[in-house]
Design an enzyme around this catalytic site. Sequence first.
Site, short mmCIF file in Angstrom:
data_model
loop_
_atom_site.label_atom_id
_atom_site.label_comp_id
_atom_site.label_asym_id
_atom_site.label_seq_id
_atom_site.Cartn_x
_atom_site.Cartn_y
_atom_site.Cartn_z
N HIS A 1 0.84 -1.22 -0.19
CA HIS A 1 -0.13 0.04 -0.02
C HIS A 1 0.84 1.26 -0.04
O HIS A 1 1.79 1.22 0.81
CB HIS A 1 -0.90 -0.05 1.45
CG HIS A 1 -1.33 1.37 1.80
ND1 HIS A 1 -2.30 2.12 0.81
CD2 HIS A 1 -1.10 1.98 2.81
CE1 HIS A 1 -2.36 3.17 1.65
NE2 HIS A 1 -1.75 3.14 2.92
N TYR B 1 -6.38 8.97 1.76
CA TYR B 1 -6.32 9.49 2.90
C TYR B 1 -4.98 10.40 3.37
O TYR B 1 -4.03 10.19 2.53
CB TYR B 1 -6.34 8.50 4.07
CG TYR B 1 -5.23 7.64 4.40
CD1 TYR B 1 -4.12 7.77 5.09
CD2 TYR B 1 -5.24 6.20 3.65
CE1 TYR B 1 -3.26 7.13 5.29
CE2 TYR B 1 -4.27 5.56 3.88
CZ TYR B 1 -3.11 5.92 4.36
OH TYR B 1 -1.94 5.13 4.78
N ASP C 1 -27.94 -20.62 17.02
CA ASP C 1 -29.35 -21.33 17.29
C ASP C 1 -29.42 -22.52 16.21
O ASP C 1 -28.97 -22.45 14.98
CB ASP C 1 -30.61 -20.56 17.28
CG ASP C 1 -30.47 -19.97 15.68
OD1 ASP C 1 -29.65 -19.88 14.79
OD2 ASP C 1 -31.80 -19.63 15.23
#
Length: 828
Positions: A225, A256, A551
């Site tokens: 990156h 960013y 469940d």
Amino acid sequence: MAGPQVVIIGGGIVGASTADELSERGWTNVTLVDAGTLPAAGGSTSHAPGVVFQTNGTKVMSDLAMYTVEKFTALQWEDEPCYLAVGGLEIATTPERLAELNRRFGYAQSWGIPDARLLSAEEAVHMWDLLNPEMVLGGLFVPTDGIAKAVNAVAAQVERARSRGVTIKDNCEVLDILVEAGKVTGVKTSTGFLPADIVLCCAGIWGPKIAKMVGMALPLTPLAHQLAWTKPLPSLTGHTREATRPVLRHQDADLYYRENFEGIAIGSYRHRPMPLTAEELLPWGGEVMPSVLPFTQEDFEFPLAETAALIPSAVRIEAQGIEIAEAINGVFSFTTDNLPLLGPSPDVEGFWVAEAVWVTHSAGVGKAMAEWIIDGHCSSFDLHALDVNRFERHQLAPAYVLAKDCQNFVEVYDILHPLQPMEHSRPLRTSPFYMREIELGGQFLEASGWERPQWYTANDDLVRSDRNTGWHVPNPDPWSAMFSSPTVAAEAAITRNDVAIYDMTALKRLEVSGPGATDFLQGLVTANIAKTVGGVTYCLMLDTDGGIRSDITVARLETELYQIGANGAMDIDWLRRHLPANSPIQIRDITAGTCCIGIWGPKARDVVQSLTSTDFSNDGFTYFRSKQAYLGAVEVTAMRLSYVGELGWELYTTADQGLALWDLLMKTGAPHGIIAAGRGAFNSLRIEKGYRSFGTDMTFEHDPYEAGLAFAVKLDKGDFIGREALIERAKHVTRRLVLLALENASNTAATDALVLGNEPVYCSGEPVGYVTSAAYSYTLGVSLALAWLPVALTEPGTAVEVGYFEHRYSAVVTAEPGFDPEMKKIRC
């Protein structure tokens, strides 16, 4: 209490955080090892930019981040902070992203991230005054976001752990992990042997290499990156503090930013995936850290141009561009679902992993692992989505892992719909009916690798046919309409009025058999499964703290032979983990070799009974019972169950006879108006009946009394895991899962109020809970949602609001089930 001998492999931010948390709990017989020199040992932590954004679509990730912010804010190293709370700003430069920020604001409200707020374009530019106002449409601001000083945090936590008695060994490479009789016994290192009862792998991008030493496959890919640090900018001249403006995300461009004194850092995901293996990384000991690769300038042209447009003052006129002082291709971990890998090995006792964890979530993961290892469960965080044992076998295939991880890198900042299917490695798993489903125009999504129809285009004309008995076809907004169709209305209504078949093959099926199987299962489940042969029981598996692990339905097919309808791979891991030593009990995953058709509707008996001499009448085949029968020439295990609230059966057979069963039912059912229906209708019908879905409506953090599943708990049936904790939890229920009926907002009268899940619920303007799952009820003509709310707000008739992007939908708590509360249709 020194505790057992623990070896933590990897002294980056995760290993350091876990060593600190373990030692704080009194476990000091711990050795932390790293091949590099701490605190900057050369892994991903050492070059991480440290930007922390807490808002995430997955609740546990926000919870982990909030703890990390809290811990690091209070932490210092040699009078230097470990966290700079400068805030976090996400900006929108397109209308689509602006809508997405509204959705993300909803996440922040749902998960309780403090003081998050949406900003106008003017407010966003004022907050980050270097931005080009012509590009910004709005923003999302979280004041507690910021910059984690990762190396400082490692140093502070390592030193604190050392002060409590933890041994720190850096420049110590792990060469092998010793295993005897299925249990770890120690770690062979470059500086000697370390005995161990527990080995925790926090090796980051080297995690697959370490896990392979015990035969464990991790679905993790190291990917490069790009990160660049600019030279000083004229607009930041004289800036003596590391950062004052918020960390910034420009997700429309996969970028960013964060300040760095007189310059800024630019992080980019806008480049080709660059995967590699641990063996391709640089060795330790050089001038360049192993997790850093040479910068590829050609991949950074777009980020430079976009930054110049977004932050004009970053351009130095005399240099005719942005000057870069330092740039790297830094390597980070990506996984197949973008989530960390946490938990114990399924095969080797004592081997644990905490992998693919970014700095943002590191302290939270450290706390989670300490609790899990010491207590046997994690009480602070719901880790069901992060359990390393959550994957199906195909999801561990190297080709699948590489393709999925690279896709996730590309999509890391993309706007993704909750139902967005993956676009590669398909079809991978198909039911025996797949050919017929294609012929019927099946519109497929993916579930655990299975192709699962959401609806069928063959049913499109039914929406306008004379079989329309007046059901309302909603008009959703474009986002809600994705991966849906008006045809779902017809499929749901015909299930209610006539009969439909559903492909249920994707549901996990397990077989438990052998001497002692009954007693074994009785100790794991909340209800009595020791019924007569043919009995079927809906019940729960709990953890030792009383939280719901799953469940399941348990069918007693023979005296010591049971078929379990489970939720996924973690269920089989849980069962196997609790087998007594040298047990003769066998636990098999029979999913791939079998298939299942659900046939439901008022005319279901008319179809099935005509194919068999076995009594399928209401007297001869009651609800929650099973029978072996022949339908024509096809042998089936028929279970009278219904997750849609209608008369019907789940029909199981072997995969080789599945297509014959489908064709037989469709041919025989034609005079009764039978259709094939998809998951869209199924989900609508099950929410009308208030049926919960594990992993969505309830998870590890919830107990049966909160989730409305008290009927599945029989405290008088004998002991089971979690029983005592559950008795105590029953005294302190503070929240409940309830059914909401939504009303259309006045400003969206042209569309129906539909939501998808994870939206915030408000009362008197304050966030008080969140939606889990939702669907339009074609039977009742109203949009429904299941949601967690405080007990004080769970009385039927209580008015609330549901946040959906920029809208607030009025809603009211509604008694459950919304459809057929007396259960007459299902038992007829």
